[in-house]
Enzyme design. Structure first.
Site, mmCIF file in Angstrom:
data_model
loop_
_atom_site.group_PDB
_atom_site.id
_atom_site.type_symbol
_atom_site.label_atom_id
_atom_site.label_comp_id
_atom_site.label_asym_id
_atom_site.label_seq_id
_atom_site.Cartn_x
_atom_site.Cartn_y
_atom_site.Cartn_z
ATOM 1 N N SER A 85 0.839 -1.203 0.000
ATOM 2 C CA SER A 85 0.000 0.000 0.000
ATOM 3 C C SER A 85 0.867 1.243 0.000
ATOM 4 O O SER A 85 2.017 1.212 0.461
ATOM 5 C CB SER A 85 -0.870 0.003 1.257
ATOM 6 O OG SER A 85 -1.541 1.242 1.388
ATOM 7 N N TYR A 92 -2.715 -0.947 10.526
ATOM 8 C CA TYR A 92 -2.750 -1.242 9.084
ATOM 9 C C TYR A 92 -1.440 -0.844 8.402
ATOM 10 O O TYR A 92 -0.809 -1.626 7.702
ATOM 11 C CB TYR A 92 -3.933 -0.505 8.444
ATOM 12 C CG TYR A 92 -4.052 -0.699 6.943
ATOM 13 C CD1 TYR A 92 -4.613 -1.865 6.424
ATOM 14 C CD2 TYR A 92 -3.614 0.275 6.043
ATOM 15 C CE1 TYR A 92 -4.725 -2.058 5.049
ATOM 16 C CE2 TYR A 92 -3.723 0.094 4.667
ATOM 17 C CZ TYR A 92 -4.282 -1.064 4.174
ATOM 18 O OH TYR A 92 -4.396 -1.252 2.824
HETATM 19 N N1 LIG Z 1 -8.504 -0.406 -1.813
HETATM 20 C C1 LIG Z 1 -7.432 0.322 -1.665
HETATM 21 O O1 LIG Z 1 -7.433 1.522 -1.863
HETATM 22 C C2 LIG Z 1 -6.162 -0.288 -1.263
HETATM 23 C C3 LIG Z 1 -5.046 0.548 -1.111
HETATM 24 C C4 LIG Z 1 -3.852 -0.026 -0.745
HETATM 25 C C5 LIG Z 1 -3.764 -1.367 -0.519
HETATM 26 N N2 LIG Z 1 -4.849 -2.162 -0.671
HETATM 27 C C6 LIG Z 1 -4.680 -3.579 -0.404
HETATM 28 O O2 LIG Z 1 -5.235 -4.333 -1.467
HETATM 29 C C7 LIG Z 1 -5.655 -5.580 -0.972
HETATM 30 C C8 LIG Z 1 -7.071 -5.843 -1.479
HETATM 31 O O3 LIG Z 1 -7.945 -4.892 -0.954
HETATM 32 P P1 LIG Z 1 -9.352 -4.505 -1.563
HETATM 33 O O4 LIG Z 1 -9.423 -3.036 -1.510
HETATM 34 O O5 LIG Z 1 -9.583 -5.180 -2.824
HETATM 35 O O6 LIG Z 1 -10.312 -5.043 -0.421
HETATM 36 P P2 LIG Z 1 -11.408 -6.207 -0.397
HETATM 37 O O7 LIG Z 1 -11.948 -6.215 0.995
HETATM 38 O O8 LIG Z 1 -12.357 -6.009 -1.496
HETATM 39 O O9 LIG Z 1 -10.566 -7.494 -0.640
HETATM 40 C C9 LIG Z 1 -9.852 -8.136 0.366
HETATM 41 C C10 LIG Z 1 -10.189 -9.599 0.332
HETATM 42 O O10 LIG Z 1 -9.376 -10.279 1.266
HETATM 43 C C11 LIG Z 1 -10.160 -11.261 1.894
HETATM 44 N N3 LIG Z 1 -9.606 -11.622 3.183
HETATM 45 C C12 LIG Z 1 -9.628 -10.929 4.339
HETATM 46 N N4 LIG Z 1 -9.043 -11.629 5.323
HETATM 47 C C13 LIG Z 1 -8.621 -12.778 4.789
HETATM 48 C C14 LIG Z 1 -7.969 -13.917 5.306
HETATM 49 N N5 LIG Z 1 -7.628 -13.996 6.597
HETATM 50 N N6 LIG Z 1 -7.696 -14.929 4.462
HETATM 51 C C15 LIG Z 1 -8.066 -14.850 3.159
HETATM 52 N N7 LIG Z 1 -8.688 -13.817 2.630
HETATM 53 C C16 LIG Z 1 -8.971 -12.788 3.437
HETATM 54 C C17 LIG Z 1 -11.513 -10.649 2.000
HETATM 55 O O11 LIG Z 1 -12.510 -11.633 2.182
HETATM 56 C C18 LIG Z 1 -11.628 -9.886 0.695
HETATM 57 O O12 LIG Z 1 -12.250 -10.649 -0.311
HETATM 58 C C19 LIG Z 1 -5.535 -5.517 0.538
HETATM 59 O O13 LIG Z 1 -4.344 -6.130 0.938
HETATM 60 C C20 LIG Z 1 -5.467 -4.038 0.797
HETATM 61 O O14 LIG Z 1 -4.822 -3.738 1.983
HETATM 62 C C21 LIG Z 1 -6.053 -1.639 -1.016
#
Ligand SMILES: NC(=O)c1ccc[n+]([C@@H]2O[C@H](COP(=O)([O-])OP(=O)(O)OC[C@H]3O[C@@H](n4cnc5c(N)ncnc54)[C@H](O)[C@@H]3O)[C@@H](O)[C@H]2O)c1
Ligand SMILES: [Zn+2]
Length: 678
Positions: free
Chosen positions: A555, A568
């Site tokens: 991130s 986080y």
């Molecule tokens: N959305 C953003 O702006 C953003 C920014 C920076 C980083 N990220 C990172 O991108 C990744 C995906 O995020 P997203 O925004 O698509 O969110 P999201 O919630 O849509 O996707 C995350 C997925 O991870 C799954 N998950 C959670 N805990 C888990 C576990 N213990 N085992 C297996 N699966 C698990 C959830 O069920 C979900 O489907 C994350 O690591 C997040 O930190 C997102």
């Protein structure tokens, strides 16, 4: 408008092709003759509709048919230059075509055009090939079928075989078809129904005869120590051996794998004659083109320890390659196409099952199906007589046939990630799903892992059938669950090459509000979870010796000190350093480790929908629905970041153009100066 003869033909072909007892996948071909008005002369013209090259009878449509003029096909007989030059006739079929469109005429077109019957079926049924490959197949044919079915000695498919069968039909008006030595069956009829009845009668009569007259234990008595392991144990052993076996099958070029432990395979391997029969190889041209002439057979009992199996498999792989090279050298002429690789396509492990390989999952799966066909053929032939496949020189002539080579050359160029098996965690939605979709679109097979099995499977189904994507349940913070997830990937596609550590969740809290439990949850899923996934998948990648990629979705917050984000952002920083540490450690195995730093991906993100969005909106003093636009305005490029943008970055990092980059983080945030890397 579809001609009624063609319509009947398609219906009959679909019926015959949808029952595996009648023919192997994409094997065999069918035809119908009829009269239509020639649009050029206004006169009637006799035509033959015949299943074209490639394609499967079970799903045949009009587009899969080649349509040829019978007068011109029959005229070919007068210019046929003889057996030595029979391959030239395939090109001549193009000059017999009627109208444009439809499929390319296959090598078997001659048989369909020249046999004087309105409807003709050529099939590869296990029961028919069992008779066709029995040492005394000719006698068996007359014993089983009387004079209704005629024996045709082995001949490579082509114009001469068509002439032979046409002559047999003419000289045996009582006959409804023939057994093609070493190969399959051909049947005919005055009507479509009559041809279908003739085919089914031959197939069912052969099967009934085998059932009644086969000696017990056609594969010999049980081999002590080679009985199948209980299901859970054999799956575990298959998963433990999968990486080594995929590596063995991928020395010349990377392959996708398929595992099966059906009863036919386990019974074969549990019987004393399997080493002899395995070495004899398959017979039907369709079979060995997909399975190679022979399989690699592990010669250790069912309960042999995994380490012993790995060591022995590696020795056997060396021997297999030498043996295949020697086979090529024995038969190749200066005109032969170059050797196509010496790795096995079928690997048999006693007590455990069969791994089969191909350029994609479908090809790998079908290769496995074909070896099961071959086992059925051997069982039938050995039950009645002795299995006697066509000889090696003939197999080579088929395998390295110029016409076969031309077919391979016509194949479309593979997609950039073809043969690669990707595993994406947290891929039921958001960035993970977009990434899985992109990787699949670029040719990878994908394993979608997430907490909910239902959601993981739904995402997989959205991306494609089980040859493209499978969904598995896994909590990445649980070591056993991670191992089970990796095992499932190995059993689904043979191994793993491309791992995306994406699973995550976000609790936006200040230091004072962050509980120890909050801290643990964030770190367990992201820092520990990606560590566990990297560890379990790296073990497979190291075992495969095929290199690989690990990508961390960390991130912007791994470097940027935003408000209310201690747990986080700290765990994201941990992930970011894992990238550098593992890039340094795994490079020796050809494994690249890189990261993507997204920011502000609101659309599709479960993280944003489940409270984080509301919280961030409150922190920044905007409405939640405007958060995407708000983030966009904060960026240098003033663009909203979408899940697809992250997915594209993952593809670039793992794709064919970034082969020399490891330990890198790519920001995908539309430009945030505070998060620039230095
Ligand atoms: N959305 C953003 O702006 C953003 C920014 C920076 C980083 N990220 C990172 O991108 C990744 C995906 O995020 P997203 O925004 O698509 O969110 P999201 O919630 O849509 O996707 C995350 C997925 O991870 C799954 N998950 C959670 N805990 C888990 C576990 N213990 N085992 C297996 N699966 C698990 C959830 O069920 C979900 O489907 C994350 O690591 C997040 O930190 C997102
Ligand atoms: Zn055939």
């Amino acid at each position: 408008m579809t001609h009624p003869a063609a319509a009947d033909l398609i219906a009959r072909s679909n019926r015959l092709g949808s029952d595996p007892k009648n023919t192997n996948y994409a094997g065999g071909n069918t035809s119908a003759k009829g009269t239509e008005t020639d649009p050029v002369t206004g006169q009637p013209v006799e035509l033959v509709w015949v299943k074209g090259s490639g394609g499967d009878l079970g799903t045949l449509t009009e587009q899969g048919l080649a349509v040829l003029r019978l007068d011109r096909m029959r005229a070919l007989v007068d210019v046929y230059p003889g057996l030595e030059r029979e391959d030239e006739m395939v090109a001549a079929f193009d000059y017999c075509l009627h109208g444009k469109g439809g499929a390319a005429p296959s090598i078997d077109t001659a048989m369909h055009g020249l046999v004087d019957a309105p409807h003709v079926d050529h099939l590869h049924p296990d029961s028919g090939i069992a008779v066709a490959t029995a040492a005394d197949g000719q006698e068996l044919t007359s014993t089983i079928f009387g004079d209704k079915v005629v024996w045709v000695p082995w001949r490579r498919p082509g114009f001469q075989l068509g002439l032979d069968i046409a002559e047999i039909k003419e000289k045996n008006p009582q006959a409804i078809g023939c057994i093609l030595g070493g190969h399959g069956i051909t049947a005919w009829g005055e009507t479509s129904d009559e041809a279908e009845r003739a085919s089914l009668w031959i197939i069912d009569t052969a099967a009934a005869y085998i059932a009644e007259h086969s000696r017990p234990e056609p594969f010999g008595p049980p081999l002590a120590g080679y009985a199948p392991l209980p299901q859970a144990e054999r799956r575990a052993k298959a998963a433990a051996l999968g990486a080594t076996i995929r590596g063995i099958a991928s020395q010349d070029r990377p392959m996708v794998g398929h595992f099966t432990d059906t009863g036919e395979v386990l019974d074969f391997l549990a019987s004393s004659e399997h080493p002899r029969l395995g070495a004899l190889g398959t017979s039907c041209p369709d079979h060995f083109l997909r399975t190679k002439v022979k399989p690699l057979v592990l010669d250790l009992p069912s309960d042999a320890p995994v380490e012993d199996c790995v060591a022995r498999l590696k020795e056997l792989a060396v021997a297999y390659r030498e043996d295949y090279q020697a086979y090529y050298d024995r038969h190749a002429t200066p005109e032969s196409p170059a050797i196509r690789g010496a790795d096995p396509l079928i690997v048999l492990v006693p007590g455990v099952g069969m791994f089969s390989f191909g350029k994609d999952k479908q090809t790998a799966r079908v290769a496995g199906e074909f070896y099961v066909n071959a086992i059925n053929v051997m069982r039938g032939a050995e039950g009645l007589s002795t299995y006697a496949p066509i000889d090696e020189a003939e197999k080579f002539r088929i395998e390295y046939w110029a016409l076969e080579e031309a077919k391979l050359q016509r194949m479309p160029k593979p997609k950039p990630l073809a043969t690669r098996v990707a595993l994406v965690t947290g891929a039921a939605g958001g960035i993970g799903k977009a990434t899985a979709k992109k990787l699949a679109a670029e040719g990878a097979c994908v394993v979608i892992a997430d907490l909910s099995l239902e959601k993981a499977q739904a995402a997989a189904a959205e991306i494609g059938g089980s040859d493209v994507a499978v969904g598995v349940a896994a909590d990445v913070s649980d070591e056993d669950a991670v191992q089970a997830m990796v095992d499932a990937a190995v059993l689904a596609f043979g191994g793993v090459d491309l791992v995306v550590n994406n699973a995550g969740l976000s609790l936006s809290k200040s230091l004072m509000d962050t509980t120890a439990a909050d801290w643990d949850l964030q770190h367990n899923v992201m820092a520990k979870g990606s560590f566990l996934v990297s560890k379990a998948t790296a073990k497979v990648m190291v075992g495969q010796e095929m290199g690989g990629d690990i990508v961390y979705i960390s991130s912007k917050n791994s470097v940027f000190a935003g408000p209310n984000n201690i747990a986080y952002s700290a765990t994201k920083a941990d992930q970011a350093h894992q990238v550098r540490l593992l890039a340094a450690e795994l490079g020796a195995h050809g494994i690249k480790v890189n990261g993507v730093n997204p920011d502000g991906v609101v659309q599709g993100s479960g993280i944003f929908a489940s409270g984080w969005g509301a919280n961030r909106a409150a922190v920044y003093g905007v409405e939640e629905k405007d958060l995407g636009t708000f983030y966009a305005q904060r960026t240098i490029l003033k663009r909203e970041v979408l899940p697809e943008n992250i997915a594209n970055a993952v593809f670039v990092l793992c794709g064919p153009d970034m082969t020399h980059t490891t330990g890198l983080h790519v920001p995908v945030d539309a430009g945030v100066a505070a998060a620039f890397l230095r």
